[in-house]
Design a protein around this motif. Structure first.
Motif, short mmCIF file in Angstrom:
data_model
loop_
_atom_site.label_atom_id
_atom_site.label_comp_id
_atom_site.label_asym_id
_atom_site.label_seq_id
_atom_site.Cartn_x
_atom_site.Cartn_y
_atom_site.Cartn_z
N LEU A 70 -7.22 6.35 6.18
CA LEU A 70 -6.61 6.68 7.46
C LEU A 70 -7.67 7.25 8.38
N VAL A 97 -2.88 14.11 7.64
CA VAL A 97 -1.96 13.35 6.79
C VAL A 97 -2.81 12.65 5.74
N LEU A 128 -2.77 10.20 1.84
CA LEU A 128 -2.02 9.29 0.95
C LEU A 128 -2.32 9.62 -0.50
N VAL A 139 3.07 9.35 1.53
CA VAL A 139 2.43 9.89 2.72
C VAL A 139 2.81 11.36 2.79
N ASP A 191 2.24 15.24 4.59
CA ASP A 191 1.77 15.91 5.79
C ASP A 191 0.79 17.01 5.40
N LEU A 228 4.09 4.35 2.06
CA LEU A 228 3.36 3.25 2.67
C LEU A 228 3.22 2.19 1.59
N ALA A 269 6.18 0.85 6.39
CA ALA A 269 6.57 2.26 6.41
C ALA A 269 7.97 2.36 5.83
N ASP A 327 -2.78 3.16 9.64
CA ASP A 327 -2.64 4.23 10.64
C ASP A 327 -1.37 4.06 11.47
N VAL A 372 1.71 4.94 9.34
CA VAL A 372 1.82 6.40 9.15
C VAL A 372 2.31 7.07 10.43
N GLU A 373 1.84 6.60 11.59
CA GLU A 373 2.33 7.16 12.86
C GLU A 373 3.82 6.94 13.00
N LEU A 396 6.00 6.86 10.59
CA LEU A 396 6.64 7.85 9.72
C LEU A 396 6.62 9.24 10.35
N ARG A 397 5.51 9.58 10.99
CA ARG A 397 5.39 10.91 11.59
C ARG A 397 6.38 11.10 12.74
#
Length: 87
Positions: free
Chosen positions: A15, A21, A23, A33, A35, A44, A57, A77, A80-81, A83-84
């Protein structure tokens, strides 16, 4: 940066957009994933695709006791964004 996921490959994607974040491998081509506090925010999954590898995701939905797919992305990336921001 995109990491190619071949069948059976389990190399953790790197990432680059969010250093807070990370993995953790959960299975071949599947990563938890976490935080910055170590809380799992989703999964992921590497998914083979004719145009190259994709990253799916996924988030656990407690009421239904099942995972829900949030989307497929060309980069780890971007997945993951998703998910965030889908919290």
């Amino acid at each position: 940066m995109s990491t190619v996921i071949e069948a059976g490959q389990s190399r953790t994607p790197r990432l680059t957009s969010n250093p807070r974040v990370h993995l953790v491998a959960a299975a071949p081509a599947l990563w938890r994933v976490l935080d910055h506090a170590g809380v799992v925010i989703g999964h992921l999954q590497g998914v083979p695709h004719p145009g190259g590898s994709r990253f799916r995701a996924r988030r656990f939905h407690a009421p239904s006791h099942a995972f829900r797919d949030l989307g497929d992305f060309w980069s780890a990336d971007d997945a993951v964004e998703c998910l965030r921001f889908a919290r």
